[in-house]
Design a protein around this motif. Structure first.
Motif, PDB file in Angstrom:
ATOM      1  N   TYR A 136      35.597  30.097  51.330  1.00 56.03           N
ATOM      2  CA  TYR A 136      36.315  30.160  50.421  1.00 56.03           C
ATOM      3  C   TYR A 136      38.235  29.620  51.051  1.00 56.03           C
ATOM      4  O   TYR A 136      38.742  29.877  50.470  1.00 56.03           O
ATOM      5  N   ARG A 166      40.963  28.053  50.041  1.00 55.17           N
ATOM      6  CA  ARG A 166      42.640  28.423  50.037  1.00 55.17           C
ATOM      7  C   ARG A 166      43.673  27.819  50.446  1.00 55.17           C
ATOM      8  O   ARG A 166      44.825  27.138  49.940  1.00 55.17           O
ATOM      9  N   ASN A 194      31.950  33.651  43.705  1.00 52.54           N
ATOM     10  CA  ASN A 194      33.305  34.784  43.916  1.00 52.54           C
ATOM     11  C   ASN A 194      34.411  34.347  42.853  1.00 52.54           C
ATOM     12  O   ASN A 194      35.142  33.555  44.106  1.00 52.54           O
ATOM     13  N   ALA A 238      36.187  36.073  41.151  1.00 51.21           N
ATOM     14  CA  ALA A 238      37.650  36.634  41.527  1.00 51.21           C
ATOM     15  C   ALA A 238      38.550  36.076  42.482  1.00 51.21           C
ATOM     16  O   ALA A 238      39.708  36.568  42.230  1.00 51.21           O
ATOM     17  N   LYS A 239      37.755  35.790  44.085  1.00 55.53           N
ATOM     18  CA  LYS A 239      38.310  35.225  44.747  1.00 55.53           C
ATOM     19  C   LYS A 239      39.072  34.101  44.744  1.00 55.53           C
ATOM     20  O   LYS A 239      39.926  33.553  44.569  1.00 55.53           O
ATOM     21  N   ARG A 291      39.815  32.856  41.665  1.00 58.19           N
ATOM     22  CA  ARG A 291      41.356  33.317  40.519  1.00 58.19           C
ATOM     23  C   ARG A 291      42.635  34.017  41.394  1.00 58.19           C
ATOM     24  O   ARG A 291      43.809  33.160  41.733  1.00 58.19           O
ATOM     25  N   GLU A 292      42.053  34.397  42.435  1.00 61.77           N
ATOM     26  CA  GLU A 292      42.881  35.312  43.513  1.00 61.77           C
ATOM     27  C   GLU A 292      43.921  33.913  44.124  1.00 61.77           C
ATOM     28  O   GLU A 292      45.315  33.933  44.402  1.00 61.77           O
ATOM     29  N   ILE A 293      43.002  32.920  44.305  1.00 56.78           N
ATOM     30  CA  ILE A 293      43.769  31.424  45.287  1.00 56.78           C
ATOM     31  C   ILE A 293      44.209  30.738  44.175  1.00 56.78           C
ATOM     32  O   ILE A 293      45.714  30.432  44.163  1.00 56.78           O
ATOM     33  N   ASP A 336      46.341  32.386  41.528  1.00 62.43           N
ATOM     34  CA  ASP A 336      47.306  33.248  41.060  1.00 62.43           C
ATOM     35  C   ASP A 336      48.456  33.129  42.674  1.00 62.43           C
ATOM     36  O   ASP A 336      49.436  32.613  42.478  1.00 62.43           O
ATOM     37  N   GLU A 337      47.815  32.459  43.334  1.00 68.13           N
ATOM     38  CA  GLU A 337      48.800  32.301  45.058  1.00 68.13           C
ATOM     39  C   GLU A 337      49.286  31.010  44.870  1.00 68.13           C
ATOM     40  O   GLU A 337      50.457  31.274  45.775  1.00 68.13           O
ATOM     41  N   ASP A 363      32.988  40.271  40.261  1.00 72.37           N
ATOM     42  CA  ASP A 363      32.953  38.618  40.603  1.00 72.37           C
ATOM     43  C   ASP A 363      32.585  37.527  40.390  1.00 72.37           C
ATOM     44  O   ASP A 363      33.070  36.415  40.414  1.00 72.37           O
ATOM     45  N   HIS A 372      38.144  36.284  34.890  1.00 69.53           N
ATOM     46  CA  HIS A 372      38.739  35.912  35.772  1.00 69.53           C
ATOM     47  C   HIS A 372      39.073  34.502  35.316  1.00 69.53           C
ATOM     48  O   HIS A 372      40.735  34.479  36.072  1.00 69.53           O
TER      49      HIS A 372
END
Length: 489
Positions: A207, A211, A234, A236-237, A239-241, A243-244, A268, A274
Motif C-alpha cells: 500500500y 500511495r 484493504n 479503506a486504505k 480510499r485513503e490513498i 482521497d489524498e 475494511d 469505501h
C-alpha cells in the motif's frame, strides 16, 4: 447446505424442472437439433468434470429458467419510469426488483442493473465518473445543461478533457484485469494510464508503494479489485490513498462479489462503503446469470443512471429478471454459509497443493482463488492447463507476477473454488483435488517444437494418468451431483 439453495431444489421442483427442460430441448430440436444436442452434451460435460475455473459457477435452476422468457423480446432503453419505448411497465418492475435486491444485499445507496457484462459495468462506471468529475463542472463553467448545448469548439475542448484523464489500476501480471487499464483494452486507450503491482518478494499488495505511485501520477481514477490476486484487499486504505490525491475510487469486485454478499469480506475488506463506485458481474462467486451491476454512492447515481445512452443500448430484460432471482437467493441465510465454504475450501485446496510440493503465488490464499506457479513442474501455464483438461480438470492458465512466459503461455494456472463448492465439495474433496492435480502435473513433460527445441505449448502426459484421474474424480462427482434430481430423456 452449500449447494444450489435448499428449498429451490427440493425433489418436486427438480422433477418439474426436468419436465421443463425436456420440453424446451424438444422445441429447440424441432428447429435446430444440433443446438439441442450441444445443450444436452454441455450438461453431461459439466457434470463429469472438475470445474475449477475461478470465474465460473453453476446458476440455480430458477435462475436458468428465468433467462428463457419473452422478456427477451422487449426493448426498454432508458430508466425505470422513463423509457424511450412504450409498454415497459413490466420491465420497470423487473429492473426495480433487481436494483432493490442489489441495494439491500450489498448495502449500497444506489444500484444499476442494466449492464450486460463486467466490461459493460466498468465502461458505464468509467464514463459516469468522467461525466461527474469532468463533464459536469465543465458544463457548469460554460453555462450549459448538457453537451448538446455546447458549440462545436467548446465540445472539442471538453472531448479532449474527457479523453485525457489519468487512471491507476493493478497490473495484469499482478492479478488485475484487462479492463483496469491494460493498454490493448479499451480502458487502456480511454485513459492515460499507469499500473501498480505487488511486492517482488512477497507478491502482496504494497500500500505504501501504491500511495507513492498515486502521489506521483495523480490519477483521476484509482481502480482496485482483481481477477487473479489470491488475497484480500484493504479498501479503506485504498480510499485513503484516493482521497489524498483527489481521485475517485472505483472497485471491480466481479470475482469476489459472492464473498462480499455472503459477509466473508466485511469492514475494511468490504469495498462498497469505501468506494465511490463499485462494479461487479452477477455470475462467478455470486452464482447468478452472466451480467453486470454498478453500485454507487448517491453523488454518482445520476451519472451512472445515464448508462443508457452513455454506454449501453437496450437492457436485456430477461437477464435483469434472472439477476433479480439470483440476488434474492443470495439474500437467504444459507448463502452466507456457502460463501464461507468457498473461502474455507480455497484454504484446503491451497494447503493440499503446498504439502505436495506445489508453489503458490503469495504462498497461499484468503479468498476464493489459488494461483499455482507451474514452473516448479517444468511446465508453462498452457501446457499445465491442457494436461489437466485431458484428465477432466478444468482450469485456466494465468500470468504470475513478472511472468517470464508472457500473457499467452504464462507460468501459472488459476484455480477457484466457487463451482465445486456449489456442488457440495468440502475439505476432504478439495484435498483430493489437489492430489489429482499434482499427479497430472508431475506426470507431464514439455513437448518439442518441430525444430527439436523445447516447446511452450505441446506436452506429453504419461500413459494411463488421465484415465486414472478421471476415475477418481468420478467417485467424488457422483457423490455431489450437479442439479440433483434433474434428469433429461
Amino acid at each position: 447446505m452449500t449447494g444450489l439453495t435448499p428449498d429451490a431444489h427440493a425433489p418436486s421442483l427438480a422433477k418439474i424442472a426436468s419436465s421443463a427442460y425436456d420440453s424446451i430441448l424438444e422445441v429447440i430440436g424441432s428447429v435446430e437439433p444440433r443446438i439441442a444436442d450441444a445443450t444436452r452434451q454441455e450438461l453431461t460435460d459439466q457434470r463429469g468434470s472438475l470445474k475449477l475455473i475461478a470465474s465460473e459457477n453453476y446458476a440455480s435452476l430458477p435462475v436458468l429458467l428465468t433467462m428463457g422468457t419473452w422478456f427477451s423480446d422487449k426493448y426498454a432503453e432508458g430508466t425505470i419510469g422513463h423509457r424511450f419505448y412504450a409498454g415497459c411497465q413490466n420491465v420497470d418492475t423487473v429492473e426495480a426488483v433487481a436494483a432493490e435486491h442489489a441495494r439491500e444485499l450489498f448495502g449500497a445507496p444506489y444500484a444499476y442493473a442494466q449492464p450486460h457484462s463486467g466490461i459493460d459495468a466498468n465502461l458505464t462506471a468509467f464514463w459516469a465518473i468522467l461525466a461527474h468529475r469532468v463533464e459536469g463542472p465543465e458544463l457548469e463553467k460554460l453555462g450549459a445543461k448538457n453537451v448538446n448545448e455546447l458549440s462545436d469548439a467548446d465540445w472539442e475542448e471538453l472531448r479532449g478533457k474527457l479523453g485525457n484523464q489519468r487512471l491507476l489500476g493493478m497490473s495484469l501480471d499482478s492479478g488485475g484485469h484487462l479492463t483496469h487499464g491494460f493498454r490493448p483494452n479499451i480502458s487502456g486507450k480511454m485513459f492515460h494510464q499507469q499500473q501498480y503491482g505487488t511486492d517482488p518478494t512477497t507478491q502482496l499488495l504494497d500500500y505504501d508503494a501504491v500511495r507513492a505511485k498515486a502521489h506521483e501520477f495523480k490519477p483521476l481514477i484509482i481502480v482496485a479489485g482483481y481477477s487473479a490476486y489470491p488475497r484480500r484487499v484493504n479498501f479503506a486504505k485504498m480510499r485513503e490513498i484516493a482521497d489524498e490525491v483527489g481521485a475517485t475510487l472505483m472497485v471491480d469486485m466481479a470475482h469476489f462479489a459472492g464473498l462480499v454478499a455472503g459477509k466473508v469480506f466485511t469492514g475494511d475488506e468490504d469495498p462498497v462503503p469505501h468506494a465511490h463506485v463499485t462494479t461487479t458481474t452477477t455470475h462467478k462467486s455470486l452464482r447468478g446469470p452472466r451480467g453486470g451491476l454498478v453500485l454507487a454512492q448517491e453523488e454518482y447515481a445520476p451519472s451512472v443512471d445515464r448508462g443508457c445512452p452513455l454506454v449501453l443500448g437496450g437492457p436485456l430484460s430477461h437477464m435483469m429478471a434472472a439477476k433479480a432471482v439470483a440476488l434474492a437467493e443470495a439474500r437467504r441465510p444459507d448463502f452466507q454459509t456457502y460463501a464461507q465454504s468457498i473461502a474455507d475450501n480455497a484454504q484446503s485446496l491451497a494447503e493440499g497443493l503446498l504439502k505436495r510440493g506445489g508453489k503458490l503465488v503469495t504462498g497461499g490464499t484468503d479468498n476464493h482463488i489459488v494461483l499455482l506457479d507451474v514452473t516448479s513442474f517444468g511446465l508453462t501455464g498452457r501446457q499445465a492447463e491442457s494436461a489437466l483438461l485431458d484428465a477432466g480438470v478444468v482450469t485456466n492458465r494465468n500470468s504470475v507476477p513478472q511472468d517470464p512466459n508472457g500473457a499467452w503461455y504464462t507460468s501459472g494456472v488459476r484455480i477457484g473454488t466457487p463451482a465445486l463448492t456449489t456442488r457440495g465439495f468440502g475439505h476432504d474433496e478439495f484435498d483430493k483435488v489437489a492430489e489429482l492435480m499434482v499427479e497430472v502435473l508431475s506426470n507431464t513433460q514439455p513437448g518439442q517444437t518441430k525444430a527439436g527445441g523445447p516447446s511452450k505449448a505441446t506436452y506429453v502426459l504419461a500413459d494411463g494418468v488421465a484415465d486414472r484421474v478421471k476415475a477418481q474424480s468420478a467417485e467424488m462427482l457422483d457423490k455431489h451431483p450437479l442439479y440433483p434430481g434433474l434428469e433429461l430423456t
